[in-house]
Design an enzyme around this catalytic site. Structure first.
Site, PDB file in Angstrom:
ATOM      1  N   ASP A 126       0.853  -1.194   0.000  1.00 40.16           N
ATOM      2  CA  ASP A 126       0.000   0.000   0.000  1.00 40.16           C
ATOM      3  C   ASP A 126       0.883   1.237   0.000  1.00 40.16           C
ATOM      4  O   ASP A 126       2.074   1.169   0.312  1.00 40.16           O
ATOM      5  CB  ASP A 126      -0.895   0.010   1.247  1.00 40.16           C
ATOM      6  CG  ASP A 126      -1.802   1.230   1.284  1.00 40.16           C
ATOM      7  OD1 ASP A 126      -2.444   1.532   0.252  1.00 40.16           O
ATOM      8  OD2 ASP A 126      -1.876   1.907   2.328  1.00 40.16           O
ATOM      9  N   SER A 127       0.278   2.366  -0.301  1.00 36.26           N
ATOM     10  CA  SER A 127       0.991   3.642  -0.283  1.00 36.26           C
ATOM     11  C   SER A 127       1.380   4.042   1.136  1.00 36.26           C
ATOM     12  O   SER A 127       2.211   4.929   1.313  1.00 36.26           O
ATOM     13  CB  SER A 127       0.112   4.731  -0.894  1.00 36.26           C
ATOM     14  OG  SER A 127      -1.044   4.918  -0.100  1.00 36.26           O
ATOM     15  N   CYS A 144      -4.170  -1.213  -2.242  1.00 34.82           N
ATOM     16  CA  CYS A 144      -4.212   0.232  -2.467  1.00 34.82           C
ATOM     17  C   CYS A 144      -5.025   0.452  -3.735  1.00 34.82           C
ATOM     18  O   CYS A 144      -4.704  -0.106  -4.791  1.00 34.82           O
ATOM     19  CB  CYS A 144      -2.781   0.741  -2.650  1.00 34.82           C
ATOM     20  SG  CYS A 144      -2.666   2.463  -3.197  1.00 34.82           S
ATOM     21  N   ASN A 145      -6.080   1.257  -3.635  1.00 31.16           N
ATOM     22  CA  ASN A 145      -6.940   1.472  -4.800  1.00 31.16           C
ATOM     23  C   ASN A 145      -6.220   2.227  -5.911  1.00 31.16           C
ATOM     24  O   ASN A 145      -6.375   1.912  -7.089  1.00 31.16           O
ATOM     25  CB  ASN A 145      -8.194   2.241  -4.385  1.00 31.16           C
ATOM     26  CG  ASN A 145      -9.228   1.355  -3.720  1.00 31.16           C
ATOM     27  OD1 ASN A 145     -10.123   0.839  -4.372  1.00 31.16           O
ATOM     28  ND2 ASN A 145      -9.112   1.151  -2.424  1.00 31.16           N
ATOM     29  N   THR A 146      -5.436   3.244  -5.531  1.00 32.00           N
ATOM     30  CA  THR A 146      -4.742   4.059  -6.538  1.00 32.00           C
ATOM     31  C   THR A 146      -3.793   3.182  -7.356  1.00 32.00           C
ATOM     32  O   THR A 146      -3.753   3.262  -8.585  1.00 32.00           O
ATOM     33  CB  THR A 146      -3.960   5.204  -5.848  1.00 32.00           C
ATOM     34  OG1 THR A 146      -4.818   5.829  -4.889  1.00 32.00           O
ATOM     35  CG2 THR A 146      -3.482   6.222  -6.854  1.00 32.00           C
ATOM     36  N   GLU A 159      -2.918   9.175   7.715  1.00 31.89           N
ATOM     37  CA  GLU A 159      -1.476   8.937   7.824  1.00 31.89           C
ATOM     38  C   GLU A 159      -0.848   9.743   8.961  1.00 31.89           C
ATOM     39  O   GLU A 159       0.141   9.329   9.555  1.00 31.89           O
ATOM     40  CB  GLU A 159      -0.760   9.276   6.502  1.00 31.89           C
ATOM     41  CG  GLU A 159      -1.015   8.279   5.374  1.00 31.89           C
ATOM     42  CD  GLU A 159      -0.233   6.975   5.511  1.00 31.89           C
ATOM     43  OE1 GLU A 159       0.822   6.944   6.166  1.00 31.89           O
ATOM     44  OE2 GLU A 159      -0.701   5.953   4.952  1.00 31.89           O
ATOM     45  N   CYS A 176     -10.760   3.446  -1.108  1.00 31.79           N
ATOM     46  CA  CYS A 176      -9.379   3.706  -0.675  1.00 31.79           C
ATOM     47  C   CYS A 176      -9.228   2.937   0.626  1.00 31.79           C
ATOM     48  O   CYS A 176     -10.083   3.038   1.514  1.00 31.79           O
ATOM     49  CB  CYS A 176      -9.162   5.199  -0.448  1.00 31.79           C
ATOM     50  SG  CYS A 176      -7.569   5.578   0.333  1.00 31.79           S
ATOM     51  N   HIS A 203      -7.463   3.394   3.077  1.00 31.80           N
ATOM     52  CA  HIS A 203      -7.328   4.227   4.278  1.00 31.80           C
ATOM     53  C   HIS A 203      -8.702   4.558   4.885  1.00 31.80           C
ATOM     54  O   HIS A 203      -8.791   4.847   6.076  1.00 31.80           O
ATOM     55  CB  HIS A 203      -6.644   5.562   3.957  1.00 31.80           C
ATOM     56  CG  HIS A 203      -5.167   5.471   3.728  1.00 31.80           C
ATOM     57  ND1 HIS A 203      -4.628   4.977   2.570  1.00 31.80           N
ATOM     58  CD2 HIS A 203      -4.110   5.813   4.523  1.00 31.80           C
ATOM     59  CE1 HIS A 203      -3.300   5.035   2.636  1.00 31.80           C
ATOM     60  NE2 HIS A 203      -2.961   5.526   3.815  1.00 31.80           N
TER      61      HIS A 203
END
Lengths: 272, 272
Positions: free
Chosen positions: A11-12, A74-76, A153, A185, A187
């Site tokens: 993930d980011s 991670c969706n992005t 974050e 997302c 998150h």
């Protein structure tokens, strides 16, 4: 393939931990390895080419750790890199967009489906494309919420600032009601209580990550890769490109696991 | 493979229609072909060898109809025949026990999971094995409900007799509470309101068939077999080895489709 090999999650940042949380419940026999690219988070505003490059860097790192399956949590990254990585790797690779879309189609009664995500995810129109393909009757309402990831974050997700940002961002749906909202997302489930509060208790929130773990389980069984021989405690290993302190703080609270101690690694240019 | 090829569903009778109902919602672009072995229903009390033989007869019939994927939409048949059929066929084959088990593990909070099914399914202990393997902490309470399938197949599922039988059968759970109950027979969702009423509104009922359709969708995407090019109405074809009149009556009511007109076919000894 050895069934004891870990499943890799990337993930980011810390968002993919919402997927790991489900894996702890649904896949108690599986060893887990996680990499969050916290140093370069958020991915949402970055150009697609860069997200693809970063996702490959994370993928290569975990391939070296001998994973048996890769979850792009991670969706992005899923929106822009899944197809290419899935085609290239010999192990199964799974993203979060198809599982989230499937669950939304199953849940909706009005066919009015909302999607919230990062700028990158919404701009890619991946959810629209998949949802429209799978359910031509559905009306999709998409909204980028670029402020959500930084709140999570920075561990501010329980503050009044977070509450205000969520309420303002979701005002869009006031005049365009949906009965199902995809948290597009990983998150966002951390903000779930705030989101549910604004959307109202009747709106069904779809946790794309939780749905993904169900599909991971499906594929593990289908390919006879599920670990049924675990005799000791499962292993969990966490890597972050950012601050291990902040990562551990969020991970411990979110996963309700006191023993998490992430390791710092460098990716990309930083590395050399 | 042509994406327009139908997905095949087999069941001992009309129970698999609860799976088809979900497919109508979740997979609107897929052509469907269904075979219910109504003449030899119920499968539950039959010896495993016979159920395996009957399931193979149904499978061969649908293979001749050029299906791209096979769904064994019957728990009794899944319990004894899935493994062998999956190993033998070159197309993907999916049963209903793994999806139902997965959903139960996802849903439970107390780890007290109930399973109801036919004698055959319960005797096979398939759910126990899978649930225990996937979630060692779970406590499984299994109960055969041999009277349920005949109520559904004879279209008596809305009568006071049905209500009484359901209440008496489920008395077992009064002293052994569960928070999640797997409807481990695809006929049972037709009795869902009665079952929910007896178990109480807080018990989560898992429809193994509905869960299975989600996994069918997962595999269609994973293998890039999903039909995204449907331009006309999807086709639905129904076959029964029993009375087409009774079959159509139940199918029309259950699927809310007025145009269903099943075809009678013979299987096995009947055939010659």
């Amino acid at each position: 393939m050895d069934k004891n090999q870990p499943i890799g999650f990337i993930d980011s940042g810390v968002g993919g931990l919402t997927v790991v949380k489900e894996a702890l419940k649904q896949l108690p026999n599986e060893n887990i390895i996680y990499l969050g690219d916290t140093a370069r988070c958020p991915y949402g505003p970055r150009p697609a080419e860069q997200v693809i490059a970063f996702t490959w860097e994370m993928t290569r790192f975990l391939l070296n750790k001998n994973i048996k399956m890769l979850v792009i949590a991670c969706n992005t990254a899923t929106a822009v890199a899944l197809e290419e990585i899935k085609k290239t790797l010999s192990i199964p690779v799974i993203g979060v967009i198809l599982p989230g879309s499937r669950a939304a189609i199953k849940a909706t009664h009005t066919n009015q489906i909302g999607v919230i995500g990062t700028e990158g995810t919404i701009k890619s129109a991946s959810y629209e494309r998949v949802l429209q393909e799978k359910s031509p009757k559905a009306k999709i309402l998409s909204l980028a919420c670029p402020k959500f990831v930084p709140i999570v974050e920075s561990n501010q997700f329980q503050t009044s600032v977070a509450k205000k940002i969520v309420a303002e961002s979701l005002r869009y749906f006031e005049k365009q009601p949906v009965d199902t909202l995809i948290l597009g997302c990983t998150h966002y489930p951390i903000l779930r209580p705030l989101i549910q509060n604004v959307m109202g208790s009747k709106v069904k929130l779809i946790d794309s990550g939780a749905e993904t773990v169900g599909e991971v389980s499906t594929l593990l069984d289908y390919f006879q890769m599920a670990n049924t021989t675990l005799t000791t405690e499962r292993s969990m290993t966490f890597y972050t490109t950012g601050s291990t302190k902040m990562f551990d703080q969020i991970a411990k609270e979110w996963l309700k696991e006191n023993t998490i101690s992430s390791k710092h690694i460098a990716l990309g240019e930083e590395k050399s």
